[in-house]
Scaffold this motif. Structure first.
Motif, PDB file in Angstrom:
ATOM      1  N   GLU A  21      -1.476  32.729  21.211  1.00 48.82           N
ATOM      2  CA  GLU A  21      -1.673  31.371  20.699  1.00 48.82           C
ATOM      3  C   GLU A  21      -0.284  30.803  20.682  1.00 48.82           C
ATOM      4  O   GLU A  21       0.763  31.423  20.523  1.00 48.82           O
ATOM      5  CB  GLU A  21      -2.386  31.378  19.269  1.00 48.82           C
ATOM      6  N   MET A  59      -2.341  36.906  19.074  1.00 49.72           N
ATOM      7  CA  MET A  59      -3.403  36.533  18.147  1.00 49.72           C
ATOM      8  C   MET A  59      -3.974  38.037  17.355  1.00 49.72           C
ATOM      9  O   MET A  59      -4.605  37.838  16.184  1.00 49.72           O
ATOM     10  CB  MET A  59      -4.511  35.805  18.639  1.00 49.72           C
ATOM     11  N   SER A  88      -1.521  31.218  28.390  1.00 50.18           N
ATOM     12  CA  SER A  88      -2.910  30.653  27.857  1.00 50.18           C
ATOM     13  C   SER A  88      -4.064  31.160  28.558  1.00 50.18           C
ATOM     14  O   SER A  88      -5.051  30.972  27.961  1.00 50.18           O
ATOM     15  CB  SER A  88      -2.646  29.168  28.167  1.00 50.18           C
TER      16      SER A  88
END
Length: 591
Positions: free
Chosen positions: A440, A451, A471
């Protein structure tokens, strides 16, 4: 003085006696719930963990026993022997209400002072006082039942996983401090001055090592510790139904846990759960519900109207979109009579308090009244109503901001509004959240951060993006939620030493940090690691939801309060200088 139980041995629990036991000679033990003096008759309600039974004393039968009963008060501890009789005046409110015990031997085992609050099921006594005298509070039936249910949950867990080939193994309570998302509770070493053990936030590393050791199915009711701010569903120490499995994939882990919950709810609540549980991607959960632990018992999904308002005359909407954000809404059906303008103003203050700049709305009583009506054409407004499916009687709530802020705000607003409207059904809705992002973006540091813990396996098809586009990296991670509460989190683990090193590097860990924190695990991977994954189920949260409790404190025998202190024993507490000197520790004065 208290009397000993010489010659008396408990034969039955108070709450177990029934009409079928009439004529039996029994001995029961417990606490006095209530005394009723009717002149020549005295009745005492005796309570133990199973329930209440009525003791009967007659002045004409045995004056000495009668006088002893007359002297009893609430919370005295008694042992009573007598014969089970059918009651002339039955009480249909309790399971033992058809019978009583005609007592022929009574022992006062312990007298009691008047307690600081009355030991009754429903109480208005403030929680702080009850926590100070927690041992008395636990005598109340609601709390006692919660602790009993928690014990049953633990038993079902052990039985189920044992029957499915799991081995229960205890892992150390004093371990090496490794990063796991919260602050560690540290334990200073007397022998190794200046060095510390950590209390485990989870048995993560040890259970992975057990997979390398050949125990292909591990289970433990593990005590875990996290030094973080508390809330209703969080305690600094908690219990996980912790597991790890080798030679499996995600589907097998999810299926075996669905089987556990199906068994648990049937045995404890006599509820037949439908399996398999629903699965939802992280992206779908955030887009539709504004949360990675959505409550799916009611609808009210978040809807994106950015495309409808990007060219409108309302600067709040267009400005948010121009800055890369979005405009989204929820519709509260049939809420216009409840949400007056004054009530909506309160919602506006609420969303400002959780990070949003404000709240736009449409309240549709006789006709739609939009707070932004003068900035938009009738066609633009009608397009919004049609997209959202809004009708007369509804209230539309709209947030415009950065997309993350919009989603989290509407997610919280959705829950608040649903509770206010009373539209959340009293059912159990399990949901798996899958396909979590691996990274993230942290706005403050301007970097991508993990994360999950660093041993989480990325999906194979995403490995190509590790260095080029974080991403796009999806983790083989999964959470189990129930009614908007996260019950469990887990993942498949990395077993390839080269990939593990690559992940450490992606998380910006230096070689020195890797060696210092994880060197022994990295070395272990060099000796043949099976594919494995696991998860930890929050036993406390499961108990809280199954008991219908509002807080983890209601299912924890001796809980901490919000500042992580325990009011009953007044801990944490200071220790003497000698104890600190032995550990080589000096307390720094606060400036």
């Amino acid at each position: 003085m208290a009397e000993f139980m010489t010659g008396l041995k408990r034969t039955h629990y108070c709450g177990d006696l029934r009409i079928s036991d009439v004529g039996k000679e029994v001995t029961v033990c417990g606490w006095v719930q209530r005394c009723r003096d009717l002149g020549q008759l005295i009745f005492i309600d005796l309570r133990d963990r199973t329930g209440i039974v009525q003791l009967a004393f007659n002045d004409k039968t045995d004056k000495e026993i009668f006088d002893k009963a007359f002297a009893c008060r609430s919370e005295f501890v008694l042992a009573a022997k007598g014969t089970v009789c059918e009651r002339s005046s039955k009480n249909t409110e309790i399971p033992t209400g058809e019978i009583e015990i005609a007592v022929d031997d009574l022992r006062v085992l312990s007298k009691a002072q008047t307690p600081p609050f009355e030991i009754v099921d429903e109480t208005n006594t403030n929680e702080e006082l009850r926590l100070k005298y927690r041992y008395l509070d636990l005598r109340r039936r609601p709390l006692l039942n919660n602790i009993m249910m928690r014990s049953k949950i633990s038993k079902v867990a052990r039985d189920y996983f044992y029957e499915n080939g799991f081995v229960e193994i205890e892992t150390p309570m004093m371990i090496k401090s490794t990063p796991e998302g919260a602050r560690d509770y540290l334990v200073p070493s007397r022998i190794h001055h200046g060095k510390f053990y950590a209390l485990p936030q989870s048995p993560q590393i040890y259970k992975q090592l057990l997979m390398l050791s050949g125990f292909d199915r591990y289970i433990q009711l593990a005590r875990c510790f996290r030094d973080e701010d508390l809330r209703a569903d969080r305690q600094p120490e908690f219990t996980q139904i912790d597991m790890e499995l080798s030679f499996v994939d995600v589907d097998e882990i999810l299926e075996i846990n669905e089987g556990f919950f199906k068994r648990l709810f049937k045995e404890v609540l006599d509820i037949d759960l439908e399996t398999p549980f629903m699965r939802m991607s992280y992206k779908e959960a955030m887009e539709n519900y504004g949360s990675d632990k959505p409550d799916i018992r009611f609808d009210m999904k978040i809807q994106d109207i950015s495309d409808l308002v990007k060219d409108c005359g309302f600067g709040v909407f267009t400005g948010a979109i121009e800055n890369g954000g979005s405009v989204r809404a929820i519709v509260a059906k049939n809420a216009a009579n409840i949400y007056t303008r004054k009530e909506i103003d309160k919602l506006t203050e609420y969303v400002k308090g959780i990070g949003a700049k404000g709240l736009a709305y449409v309240r549709w009583v006789d006709e739609p009244n939009a707070s932004f009506k003068k900035f938009m054409t009738d066609d633009e407004l009608n397009a919004i109503y049609e997209r959202l499916g809004a009708q007369q009687g509804d209230v539309i709530l709209i947030v415009a901001d950065k997309t993350g802020t919009v989603l989290s705000t509407l997610g919280a607003l959705r829950l608040k509004v649903a509770k206010r409207l009373g539209i959340i059904p009293d059912v159990y809705k399990f949901l798996w959240i899958v396909d979590f992002p691996f990274f993230e973006y942290d706005d403050e540091s301007g970097e991508w951060v993990a994360m999950h813990h660093p041993f989480t396996m990325p999906k194979e098809e995403c490995l190509q993006y590790l260095d080029t586009d974080p991403s796009k990296v999806i983790a083989k991670a999964y959470d189990l939620t129930l009614n908007g509460v996260e019950l469990s989190s887990g993942s498949m683990r990395i077993t390839d030493p080269e990939l593990q090193q690559k992940m450490f590097k992606a998380l910006k860990l230096t070689d020195e940090e890797i060696e210092a924190k994880f060197g022994f695990l990295v070395d272990a991977y060099k000796y043949g690691a099976p594919p494995h994954g696991g998860m930890g189920i929050g036993l406390d949260r499961v108990a809280m939801l199954m008991c219908g409790a509002d807080s983890l404190r209601d299912v924890t025998a001796f809980p901490k309060v919000q500042n992580a202190s325990e009011l009953m024993s007044a801990c944490p507490s200071a220790v003497d200088k000698e104890s600190l000197d032995v550990l080589g520790i000096q307390i720094k004065d606060e400036e």
